[in-house]
Write an enzyme that holds these catalytic residues in place. Sequence first.
Site, PDB file in Angstrom:
ATOM      1  N   CYS A  26       0.837  -1.199   0.000  1.00  0.00           N
ATOM      2  CA  CYS A  26       0.000   0.000   0.000  1.00  0.00           C
ATOM      3  C   CYS A  26       0.872   1.250   0.000  1.00  0.00           C
ATOM      4  CB  CYS A  26      -0.900   0.030   1.233  1.00  0.00           C
ATOM      5  SG  CYS A  26      -1.918  -1.439   1.471  1.00  0.00           S
ATOM      6  N   GLY A  27       0.267   2.344  -0.368  1.00  0.00           N
ATOM      7  CA  GLY A  27       0.917   3.640  -0.277  1.00  0.00           C
ATOM      8  C   GLY A  27       0.114   4.538   0.640  1.00  0.00           C
TER       9      GLY A  27
ATOM     10  N   ARG B  22       1.756   1.604  -5.980  1.00  0.00           N
ATOM     11  CA  ARG B  22       1.790   0.865  -4.722  1.00  0.00           C
ATOM     12  C   ARG B  22       0.478   0.135  -4.442  1.00  0.00           C
ATOM     13  NH1 ARG B  22       6.393   2.308  -1.873  1.00  0.00           N
ATOM     14  NH2 ARG B  22       5.632   1.082  -0.123  1.00  0.00           N
TER      15      ARG B  22
END
Length: 436
Positions: free
Chosen positions: A1-2, A31
């Site tokens: 994840c971002g 991401r």
Amino acid sequence: CGVGFVANLSNEPSFNVVRDALTALGCMEHRGGCGADNDSGDGAGLMSGIPWDLFDDWASKEGLVPFERTHTGVGMVFLPQNENSMEEAKAAVEKVFTDEGLEVLGWRPVPFNLSVAGRNAKETMPNILQIFVRIAKEDDADDIERELYICRKLIERATKSASWADELYFCSLSSRTIIYKGMLRSEVLGQFYLDLQNELYKSPFAIYHRRFSTNTSPRWPLAQPMRLLGHNGEINTIQGNLNWMRSREATIQSPVWRGRENELRPFGDPKASDSANLDNAAELLLRSGRSPAEAMMMLVPEAYKNHPTLSVKYPEVIDFYEYYKGQMEAWDGPALLLFSDGRTVGACLDRNGLRPARYWKTSDGFVYVASEVGVIPMDESKVVMKGRLGPGMMITVDLETGQVLENTEVKKNVASAKPYGTWLQESTRSIKPVNF
């Protein structure tokens, strides 16, 4: 994840904060994950302060009086797709609020641009509305948040047997924060929700999140941020954490709940994601009177034993961790957590340290945290402080005072608030080892 956040140290709401957060979120697309249609994102979202100017503008057009900001809660609600089911759900929600003595001020359809959503996202998209409620019986800001929390729990309980129960979901219900999220790609979140393009949408901070689904399939409610947290990582101890939370449900009490603890149970949901359950635990601690930093230290402790710096300079921090280690098992796994209650914004990295987090502060009074640098155009000459979060480290921004605290400053403040060392000395009993 971002993940990441933008915070204005002067606590002045502005559209620029939201715009910068959306810019950074758009740079995090790599991401996240997408569905087979290559267009429906695993999830993207943004948490901010409530954009009262935007909502007051809508209210005036609807013939409503401006909202009393300190006593108005705003719910961002996903409702069933079916029209009849949606009306049933709305009626059930209103009944709980009314029974609790809250005044329902109205429902606002959230404007959106469906053309930017992917095919899978369109097929599963809920009806998205906002509900406004007035809380007259409480004056303390924390009590107002607790009342809204209780209402949400009562709504979940009242509707759990309905055929559409799984389609009713509160992204947020608060007098301080609001969350816009969905099964979207990061670069289209601001295009999908038209509110996020409106310059009346002003906030002093914004947390953003682009999801890469690992433990659960993408669904609209599982997009992040959750109600308190934005999480990059996985909680690998989730089954044990849920079991221990369930085992303690009957004994957990606090005077702030005024004897209403039974209405808060259950605390976890085996059907939800690991991130959602961690968010539930953090929210319970927060609403029970803990600060966001204290809740994070309890849930995601650092590797404090034999820590050379803590042992010599900050023994009170070790006392804090020792005191709580028997009351809350660590939610362990790769985890970068961003969090906010609307007054404090922060980020912490778990003790494994396997998720990247960079932070920087500028001379014009902004603090940024992100999974990677370069997500926001930046004049390097304005950067007055920068660094990265290592294993077990934390940074917090107090929006009300403009104070930025790094790691040991945060933990020392939390650990010094109570005499944890004295409590340990008075209450600890050693048990002799037994041969088996």
